[in-house]
Design a protein around this motif. Structure first.
Motif, short mmCIF file in Angstrom:
data_model
loop_
_atom_site.label_atom_id
_atom_site.label_comp_id
_atom_site.label_asym_id
_atom_site.label_seq_id
_atom_site.Cartn_x
_atom_site.Cartn_y
_atom_site.Cartn_z
N UNK A 99 -21.80 59.98 21.51
CA UNK A 99 -21.06 60.87 22.27
C UNK A 99 -21.19 62.34 22.08
N UNK A 100 -21.07 62.83 23.26
CA UNK A 100 -20.92 64.44 23.11
C UNK A 100 -19.73 64.70 24.04
N UNK A 101 -18.68 65.58 23.81
CA UNK A 101 -17.91 66.08 24.70
C UNK A 101 -17.28 67.51 24.16
N UNK A 102 -16.67 68.25 24.65
CA UNK A 102 -16.35 69.74 24.35
C UNK A 102 -15.62 70.03 22.95
N UNK B 297 -20.87 69.21 19.32
CA UNK B 297 -19.78 69.29 20.42
C UNK B 297 -20.16 70.50 21.19
N UNK B 298 -19.52 70.52 22.52
CA UNK B 298 -19.72 71.48 23.51
C UNK B 298 -19.49 71.10 24.79
N UNK B 299 -19.33 71.96 25.62
CA UNK B 299 -19.12 71.27 27.16
C UNK B 299 -20.21 70.47 27.81
N UNK B 300 -19.79 69.41 28.47
CA UNK B 300 -20.72 68.69 29.28
C UNK B 300 -20.98 69.49 30.57
N UNK B 301 -22.12 70.33 30.61
CA UNK B 301 -22.34 71.00 31.68
C UNK B 301 -23.00 70.17 32.97
N UNK C 35 -12.09 68.75 30.63
CA UNK C 35 -12.46 68.99 29.31
C UNK C 35 -11.82 69.32 28.06
N UNK C 36 -12.06 68.90 27.05
CA UNK C 36 -11.13 69.30 25.84
C UNK C 36 -11.51 70.86 25.43
#
Length: 501
Positions: A118-121, A130-134, A165-166
């Motif tokens: 998984x990837x999220x902010x 990790x980073x924004x899901x644009x 977003x986190x």
């Protein structure tokens, strides 16, 4: 090639490398005001035939308001005839910035080490950033490493979670300096893997093992990802310098990017025939690192080095437990030393690394012992680049290797003793920590002197020669061979001392 579920069918051209960016049918989700409050999943199925491209890309249209993207996959592993490769499917992720070679949109790679990520902010699976899901078109990268004759049937599940977003986490990197001892010999392991690629150890566990092995520095070298860089700061200390890098794992060999700038990503999606390696070797050097082909004669699929050594700053001639492939790498490197003398050109130093992944792989076996001005990133890399180093199986093994001329002039490992061709030269090797071992002094003429060490493991070997007789001298300390003409496994190997004006 076929795919079902929510993707449309499509054919993939038979090409290699990343340039053509072959893609599968896309995956779409609800967008805008119609997006649900929870999450949505889509399943894509397909089959990759034998002869598929090295990488194919599954587009995922990510709408606004997505908090997290999660991917899981499985693939069939049918039985295959003896001697035939079965199925192996790697996976990674690129965001809305695209899949172009160079990796601007790179968000992570786990190869075949994980079945989901998984990837999220504010967080991501190890190996991912990790980073924004644009909003935009993301791509799941599928790498059919080997494909069985029956084809490679796969299933990919993509889940988008919606919501706020986190808070993005600002990366913190380890310092480039530790408390050194001034100009001294520093011990390090240049090739290690944690759970940020296909290893099983955490950075904290690796750091503890490095300290226990008597190391002064280590290099983070995960397969095809720099995601670990921001997870090492807490493990550094006055007693342990942590360098950052990557093991660039192509289909035609692996290269360790040693000691690059924090956050440096080096792409791996090319083969030798694509003529792209030079571009990425230059990128490694621009980022302050060294280009080190790893285990060039390893027998694993895709491990054998096919890019040549013109771009190498050093060569890993000893990888993990010393074995036949290391013996081949050592012999090839020695032949290159002789050629450099003959042609009057520069030479490439040798280093070693453990390539440790998990228990019981020992960290620091072998280790590269570098003469550096201090325990800093810059000083260690300068020492490696200059060849002021030797390789040892453990911190118990200590060497001093010098060549002295008739007027007391002296040269050390990686240096040159400038003397007339017929001037007498005394080569001296002092060893400790190598009980019942054999010393071999190797020149461009071959092995010209051997001597045994006592049971205590400490001893001194001297040999006299001239620059006419030996253009360089290097030392090997070997375990005594059980039987036969082959030498025993290496205990220590030095870089050469060159003789002559």
């Amino acid at each position: 090639m076929r795919e079902g579920g929510h993707g449309s069918g499509g054919r993939v051209p038979s090409v290699t490398g990343a340039g053509a960016a072959p893609t599968l049918g896309g995956v779409s989700f609800t967008s805008g005001a119609d997006a649900p409050a929870g999450s949505e999943s889509r399943i894509v199925r397909g089959t990759l035939p034998p002869g598929s491209p090295d990488f194919v890309y599954l587009p995922v249209d990510v709408p606004a308001g997505v908090r997290e993207i999660r991917v899981a996959y499985t693939y069939e592993r049918p039985s295959v005839p003896a001697g035939t490769a079965g199925n192996a499917l790697d996976i990674g992720l690129f965001d809305q910035r695209g899949t172009a070679l160079g990796g601007r949109g790179f968000r992570g790679w786990s190869g075949g080490a994980r079945s989901e990520f998984f990837v999220r902010a504010d967080d991501a699976t190890p190996g991912y950033l990790a980073g924004p899901v644009g909003e935009g078109t993301w791509h799941i990268a599928l790498g059919p490493f080997t494909v069985a004759p029956q084809g490679l049937a796969y299933e990919v599940t993509v889940t988008l979670a919606y919501g706020e977003p986190g808070t993005p986490v600002r990366p913190v990197y380890p310092p480039e300096r530790a408390r050194g001892r001034g100009r001294d010999w520093y011990r390090g392991d240049c090739h290690l893997h944690s759970w940020h690629s296909d290893g099983r150890r955490t950075p904290a566990e690796i750091a503890a093992l490095a300290r226990a092995a008597g190391l002064d520095f280590i290099n983070s070298s995960e397969h095809n990802t720099h995601a670990a860089h921001a997870h090492w700061a807490a493990e550094a200390g006055d007693d342990l310098l942590i360098l950052l890098g990557e093991e660039v794992t192509t289909r035609n060999g692996h290269v360790v990017a040693l000691g690059t700038d924090p956050g440096t990503f080096v792409d791996w999606r090319y083969r030798a025939r694509d003529n792209r390696f030079g571009r990425f070797a230059r990128q490694i050097r621009r980022a302050g690192g060294l280009v080190v082909p790893a285990h060039p004669y390893a027998t694993c699929v895709g491990c054998n080095w096919k890019f040549g050594f013109a771009e190498a700053d050093a060569i890993e001639v000893w990888n993990g437990s010393f074995g036949p492939d290391d013996e081949m790498a050592l012999a090839d490197w020695d032949s290159a030393l002789a050629a450099s003398v003959r042609d009057g050109r520069g030479w490439t130093p040798a280093i070693g690394g453990s390539d440790a992944h998990r228990d019981p792989d020992p960290v620091g076996t072998p280790q590269t012992v570098v003469l550096a001005d201090d325990l800093t990133r810059r000083a260690i890399l300068e020492g490696v680049r200059a060849g002021r180093s030797y390789i040892a199986e453990s911190a118990a093994v200590v060497l001093s290797f010098t060549a002295t001329g008739p007027r007391g002039e002296r040269a050390f490992v990686g240096g040159r003793l400038r003397v007339a061709e017929d001037a007498p030269v005394t080569v001296r090797l002092e060893v400790s920590g190598a009980p019942r071992c054999t010393v071999r002094l190797v020149t461009d003429q071959g092995v010209l002197h051997t001597a045994g060490l006592p049971g205590s493991g400490s001893g001194t070997v001297e040999w006299r020669t001239t620059a006419r007789h030996a253009a360089y001298v290097r030392a090997e300390v070997r375990h005594r061979a059980a039987a036969g003409p082959l030498p025993g496994a290496a205990v220590a190997l030095t870089n050469p001392v060159f003789l002559g004006a």
